[in-house]
Design a protein around this motif. Structure first.
Motif, PDB file in Angstrom:
ATOM      1  N   UNK A  88      37.533  46.635  38.796  1.00  0.00           N
ATOM      2  CA  UNK A  88      36.786  45.909  37.769  1.00  0.00           C
ATOM      3  C   UNK A  88      37.658  45.367  36.643  1.00  0.00           C
ATOM      4  N   UNK A  89      38.855  45.951  36.433  1.00  0.00           N
ATOM      5  CA  UNK A  89      39.693  45.503  35.313  1.00  0.00           C
ATOM      6  C   UNK A  89      40.702  44.456  35.742  1.00  0.00           C
ATOM      7  N   UNK A  90      40.634  44.020  37.002  1.00  0.00           N
ATOM      8  CA  UNK A  90      41.596  43.021  37.461  1.00  0.00           C
ATOM      9  C   UNK A  90      40.863  41.771  37.921  1.00  0.00           C
ATOM     10  N   UNK A  91      41.531  40.633  37.754  1.00  0.00           N
ATOM     11  CA  UNK A  91      40.902  39.377  38.143  1.00  0.00           C
ATOM     12  C   UNK A  91      40.818  39.296  39.665  1.00  0.00           C
ATOM     13  N   UNK A  92      40.052  38.314  40.124  1.00  0.00           N
ATOM     14  CA  UNK A  92      39.904  38.084  41.559  1.00  0.00           C
ATOM     15  C   UNK A  92      41.286  37.896  42.200  1.00  0.00           C
ATOM     16  N   UNK A  93      42.131  37.057  41.564  1.00  0.00           N
ATOM     17  CA  UNK A  93      43.459  36.797  42.126  1.00  0.00           C
ATOM     18  C   UNK A  93      44.281  38.086  42.191  1.00  0.00           C
ATOM     19  N   UNK A  94      44.231  38.890  41.120  1.00  0.00           N
ATOM     20  CA  UNK A  94      44.998  40.146  41.109  1.00  0.00           C
ATOM     21  C   UNK A  94      44.486  41.118  42.164  1.00  0.00           C
ATOM     22  N   UNK A  95      43.142  41.140  42.326  1.00  0.00           N
ATOM     23  CA  UNK A  95      42.565  42.002  43.350  1.00  0.00           C
ATOM     24  C   UNK A  95      43.093  41.621  44.726  1.00  0.00           C
ATOM     25  N   UNK A  96      43.055  40.313  45.015  1.00  0.00           N
ATOM     26  CA  UNK A  96      43.485  39.871  46.345  1.00  0.00           C
ATOM     27  C   UNK A  96      44.979  40.143  46.541  1.00  0.00           C
ATOM     28  N   UNK A  97      45.742  40.069  45.440  1.00  0.00           N
ATOM     29  CA  UNK A  97      47.197  40.228  45.537  1.00  0.00           C
ATOM     30  C   UNK A  97      47.631  41.684  45.672  1.00  0.00           C
ATOM     31  N   UNK A  98      46.676  42.620  45.680  1.00  0.00           N
ATOM     32  CA  UNK A  98      47.027  44.045  45.628  1.00  0.00           C
ATOM     33  C   UNK A  98      48.073  44.450  46.677  1.00  0.00           C
ATOM     34  N   UNK A  99      47.746  44.245  47.953  1.00  0.00           N
ATOM     35  CA  UNK A  99      48.667  44.732  48.993  1.00  0.00           C
ATOM     36  C   UNK A  99      49.969  43.923  49.035  1.00  0.00           C
ATOM     37  N   UNK A 100      49.908  42.558  48.946  1.00  0.00           N
ATOM     38  CA  UNK A 100      51.186  41.829  48.874  1.00  0.00           C
ATOM     39  C   UNK A 100      52.090  42.336  47.749  1.00  0.00           C
ATOM     40  N   UNK A 101      51.495  42.679  46.586  1.00  0.00           N
ATOM     41  CA  UNK A 101      52.310  43.220  45.484  1.00  0.00           C
ATOM     42  C   UNK A 101      52.928  44.549  45.886  1.00  0.00           C
ATOM     43  N   UNK A 102      52.112  45.413  46.532  1.00  0.00           N
ATOM     44  CA  UNK A 102      52.635  46.718  46.957  1.00  0.00           C
ATOM     45  C   UNK A 102      53.792  46.528  47.933  1.00  0.00           C
ATOM     46  N   UNK A 103      53.695  45.462  48.731  1.00  0.00           N
ATOM     47  CA  UNK A 103      54.730  45.209  49.730  1.00  0.00           C
ATOM     48  C   UNK A 103      55.919  44.463  49.134  1.00  0.00           C
ATOM     49  N   UNK A 104      55.783  44.038  47.859  1.00  0.00           N
ATOM     50  CA  UNK A 104      56.895  43.377  47.191  1.00  0.00           C
ATOM     51  C   UNK A 104      57.128  41.942  47.627  1.00  0.00           C
ATOM     52  N   UNK A 105      56.060  41.234  47.977  1.00  0.00           N
ATOM     53  CA  UNK A 105      56.213  39.817  48.308  1.00  0.00           C
ATOM     54  C   UNK A 105      56.693  39.066  47.076  1.00  0.00           C
TER      55      UNK A 105
END
Lengths: 310, 380
Positions: A88-105
Motif C-alpha cells: 500500500x505504501x508503494x506506487x503501482x510502478x514500484x510494486x511491479x518493479x519489486x522482483x526486478x529490483x531484487x534481482x538487480x536489473x
C-alpha cells in the motif's frame, strides 16, 4: 516443467497434503481445485517453498527446488494471491518493479518492463505508474498484482485464487486476459481455485483435491466423462455435466463440413452457446463462421447433442 | 463562555501581585492601579476587541490575529506594570503576574490554538508557527522586556544553573527515550514474530507502568547503590543509588510499554496479504521487515514515541527529588522555599518543552502519512 513427487505436508498429527504426485507440462495451465481445507493452497505454496514439505520433492525443469535458497527460488517463480497483496505504501510502478529490483536489473530495463506490462494490462502508464494501489478499482488492483508476478519474466507463475475477490463480469475479463497472457508468453501456470467453472475454463488439466489427497488429475472433458471417484463427479456437478462438456468444445472444432440454413455463429463460440442460440431462435442448424467471417461449416442440434455425452 | 470567564477575572482578580521580597505574601494590584490611565484604557480596549471578535467573528484568521494581538498587549502590559512598580535598581522587590493575567493568558491562548486548529495548517506550517513563537518569546526575553517580572528575577539569580538544568532535562528525557527505542523496537518485533512472548512481555511492562514514579525511583536506588559499591566500573560510569542513574532507568522502563505495544500493534495492522506477497516474491525475512512491515507500521510506532517523549519530559521533573537534576530542581527548591516564582521558572519551560515535542512529532507523523497521499496527487 514442474514435477511434483509424493509431496506430503504434516502439521503435528494432521496430514494436510498426502502423497501428491503430478506433472505440469511446460506452457500449460494446471488448475488445482478443491473445497476449503482440501490442501490445495498448501500444495501450491510447497512449489515455491513458502511451505516446506514434510516429505517428497518438487522438480523444476528437472532440478530439485531444495538445491537453492528459498528466497532465490521464489524470485524465479511468479506469485499472485487473492486480494492482490499489493504494497500500500508503494506506487503501482514500484510494486511491479519489486522482483526486478531484487534481482538487480538496471533501472532503464526495469522502467521499460514496467511500461510494457502496464500497457499489456491496459493501464495507461502516464496515469497509473505513479498511482497508489488504493486509488485503483478492484479489477485494476488485481491486474497490477498479476503484472507484478510476471515482472521478471518467470517461466512459472503460481496463483492462489487470484480472481476470488472480483465480481463475475470483471472476473470473466480477468480470466480472458490471463489466457491471452499465457498464449503470448508461454508461461507455465499453476492456479488454485474452489470454482469448478473457473477450473474448466482456464485449465488444460485440472487436479481435484479432497482432504489432502489428489483424487484425479486430467483434462476437463475426462473429469466429466470418466470421473475417478464419486467425489470428483459431485465436484464437477452431476446435474449439468452435459452442458459443462459442451462448454469445453468450440463450434470450430465440432463443425461439420458443408453448409446449411440457420443463424450464424463464430468458430470460437462454445457448443453450449451455440445450442442456447438454436433453442432461443427455434432453429435446427447453424452456420459456423471462421476467423475471416466466411462460412467454414455447419452444426445441427443432433450433432451438438452427440458431443454432450461420453 | 471563555469571554465571560476572562471578563470576570479582569474585574475580580488582581492583575499583578506586589511583594516587598520573594517569599512574603503579595499585595494585589489591579490594572488601573499599576498602569497610567491611557495605558490601562488601551489594554482594556484591546481585550474588549478580542472579546468582541471571539463572540462575533467566525473567520479563523481574524480570530487568530485578535488573540495574538491581545496576547502581545497583555504581555507588554504585565512587563510595563512590573517596570512601573519596581523602584529603579531595586533587587528585592518582586512583581508577579496575578490571577487576572493568568486567566487571560489561558483564555487568549485557547482562542489562538482553537483558531490555528480551525485553519488546519500543514505539518510544516505548524512547525514554522512553533519556531516563530519560540523566536519571538526568546527575543523578548533576551531584550530584557520582562526583566523586572518576578520569574525573570528568579532566572537572573539562577542564570548560571538554568541552561545546565535545561540541557540535563532534555538529556534525561531524550536519553531514556533513545534507550527505550533501541531496546523496545527489537522487543516489539520479536513479540510480533513470536506471539507466545506477547502476554509475558506486555504484562510485565504493564505492571511496571502501574508503579508510581517515586516508588520506582526508590526501588531502583537499592540495586543501583549495591551495583555502584560492588562494581567499581559501574561507579566510574556515574552509576549510583541516587542521581541520574535511577531516573534514567525508571524513565526507560516506563517508556518501554508504549514503544513495544505500539510496535506490536503497528506490525499487526500491516496487511497480511502484502507480507505474504513479499515473501512469495522472494524477499528475505529482513527485507520484508525493512521494506514492508516497518514502513507500514511507522506511523503507529512514532505515535508511541510521541507519547513517551511528552510523558518523559513531564516525569523527569520528579527525578530532581532523587538528585537527578533537570528543571524539576527549580520546582522542588521553589516549593521548599515557598517561592512560587522559582517553581514557575521550572514549570513553564517544562510545559513549553512538552508542547514543542508534541507539535514536532505530530508533524512528523503527518508528513509520513502525507508522503503516501502526495504520491496520490501526482496521478492526475
Amino acid at each position: 516443467m514442474i514435477l511434483i513427487e509424493s509431496l506430503t505436508k504434516q502439521y503435528g498429527a494432521t496430514t494436510v497434503v498426502d502423497q501428491v504426485s503430478l506433472e505440469v507440462e511446460r506452457n500449460s495451465i494446471a488448475v488445482i481445485v478443491g473445497t476449503s481445507g482440501s490442501g490445495k493452497s498448501t500444495l501450491l505454496r510447497m512449489i515455491n517453498r513458502l511451505v516446506e514439505p514434510t516429505s517428497g520433492r518438487v522438480l523444476l525443469d528437472g532440478a530439485d527446488t531444495r538445491t537453492e535458497p528459498a528466497h532465490l527460488l521464489r524470485r524465479r517463480i511468479g506469485y499472485a494471491i487473492q486480494g492482490h497483496g499489493l504494497f500500500p505504501h508503494r506506487t503501482v510502478a514500484e510494486n511491479i518493479a519489486t522482483v526486478p529490483r531484487l534481482l538487480g536489473w538496471p533501472e532503464a530495463r526495469i522502467h521499460e518492463r514496467v511500461k510494457e506490462l502496464l500497457e499489456i494490462f491496459q493501464l495507461d502508464p502516464a496515469v497509473y505508474a505513479g498511482a497508489l494501489p488504493h486509488q485503483l478499482s478492484g479489477g485494476q488492483q488485481q491486474r497490477v498484482g498479476v503484472a507484478r508476478a510476471l515482472a521478471a519474466e518467470p517461466a512459472v507463475l503460481l496463483m492462489d485464487e487470484p480472481f476470488g475477490a472480483l465480481d463475475p463480469i470483471i472476473r470473466a475479463k480477468a480470466q480472458a486476459d490471463l489466457l491471452d497472457i499465457q498464449r503470448r508468453f508461454g508461461t507455465t501456470m499453476v492456479l488454485v481455485t474452489h470454482d469448478m467453472d473457473e477450473a474448466f475454463h482456464l485449465g488444460h488439466r485440472v487436479a481435484v483435491m479432497s482432504e489432502g489427497r489428489l483424487l484425479q488429475y486430467d483434462r476437463p472433458a475426462a473429469l466429466l466423462t470418466h470421473p475417478a471417484d464419486p467425489f470428483v463427479a459431485r465436484m464437477t456437478g452431476l446435474n449439468d455435466r452435459a452442458m459443462k462438456l459442451l462448454a469445453l468444445t468450440t463450434a470450430g472444432e465440432a463443425a461439420l463440413p458443408g453448409s446449411s440454413e440457420g443463424p450464424q455463429v463464430g468458430a470460437s463460440a462454445s457448443l453450449r452457446e451455440v445450442l442456447s442460440e438454436l433453442v432461443w431462435r427455434g432453429a435446427a442448424s447453424a452456420v459456423v463462421l471462421g476467423e475471416d467471417g466466411t462460412p467454414c461449416g455447419y452444426l445441427t442440434v443432433a450433432a451438438i447433442l452427440a458431443r454432450g455425452r461420453p | 463562555m471563555l469571554t465571560g470567564v476572562a471578563s470576570a477575572a479582569l474585574i475580580g482578580l488582581p492583575f499583578v501581585v506586589f511583594k516587598s521580597n520573594r517569599i512574603v505574601p503579595g499585595d494585589p494590584r489591579t490594572l488601573q492601579e499599576v498602569l497610567p490611565h491611557w495605558g490601562a484604557l488601551g489594554v482594556q480596549l484591546m481585550l474588549l476587541l478580542a472579546a468582541a471578535v471571539a463572540l462575533g467573528v467566525a473567520e479563523a484568521k481574524s480570530r487568530l490575529a485578535a488573540a495574538l494581538a491581545a496576547l502581545i498587549v497583555l504581555a507588554l502590559a504585565v512587563a510595563a506594570a512590573a517596570n512601573a512598580l519596581t523602584p529603579a535598581g531595586d533587587k528585592v522587590v518582586r512583581v508577579a503576574a496575578g490571577g487576572a493575567f493568568w486567566v487571560l493568558l489561558v483564555c487568549l491562548g485557547l482562542m489562538a490554538t482553537d483558531a490555528v486548529t480551525r485553519m488546519r495548517p500543514g505539518p510544516l506550517a505548524r512547525v514554522l508557527l512553533l519556531a516563530a513563537s519560540i523566536a519571538i518569546i526568546g527575543a523578548a526575553l533576551a531584550h530584557g522586556t520582562f526583566d523586572n517580572l518576578s520569574v525573570m528575577r528568579e532566572y537572573a539569580v539562577n542564570a548560571a544553573r538554568f541552561p545546565r538544568e535545561l540541557r540535563r532535562h532534555v538529556w534525561l528525557a531524550g536519553g531514556s527515550l533513545l534507550a527505550a527505542v533501541i531496546v523496545g523496537l527489537p522487543l516489539g518485533i520479536l513479540s510480533h514474530r513470536v506471539p507466545r512472548l506477547q502476554p509475558p512481555v506486555l504484562g510485565t511492562l504493564n505492571v511496571i507502568q502501574t508503579v508510581p514514579a517515586i516508588a520506582l525511583f526508590g526501588i531502583l536506588m537499592a540495586p543501583l547503590g549495591v551495583l555502584a559499591t560492588r562494581v567499581p566500573a559501574a561507579a566510574e560510569l556515574g552509576i549510583s543509588g541516587i542521581g541520574a542513574a535511577p531516573a534514567v532507568v525508571a524513565l526507560f522502563l516506563y517508556s518501554l510499554l508504549p514503544i513495544v505495544a505500539n510496535t506490536v500493534i503497528g506490525l499487526k495492522r500491516v496487511s497480511q496479504a502484502a507480507v505474504e506477497a513479499a515473501r512469495g516474491m522472494g524477499m528475505t525475512g529482513r527485507q520484508v521487515l525493512a521494506r514492508i512491515e516497518l514502513p507500514l507500521a511507522l506511523p503507529v510506532i512514532l505515535t508511541g514515541i510521541r507519547v513517551v517523549l511528552v510523558q518523559n519530559i513531564g516525569m523527569v521533573t520528579v527525578a530532581a527529588l532523587i538528585g537527578g537534576g533537570g528543571l524539576g530542581t527549580f520546582v522542588f527548591q521553589g516549593i521548599g522555599q515557598t517561592a512560587i516564582d522559582l517553581v514557575l521558572l521550572g514549570a513553564i519551560p517544562i510545559v513549553g518543552l512538552a508542547f514543542s515535542a508534541a507539535v514536532l512529532l505530530d508533524a512528523l507523523v503527518e508528513v509520513l502519512d502525507r508522503q503516501r497521499a502526495s504520491a496520490a496527487r501526482t496521478m492526475a
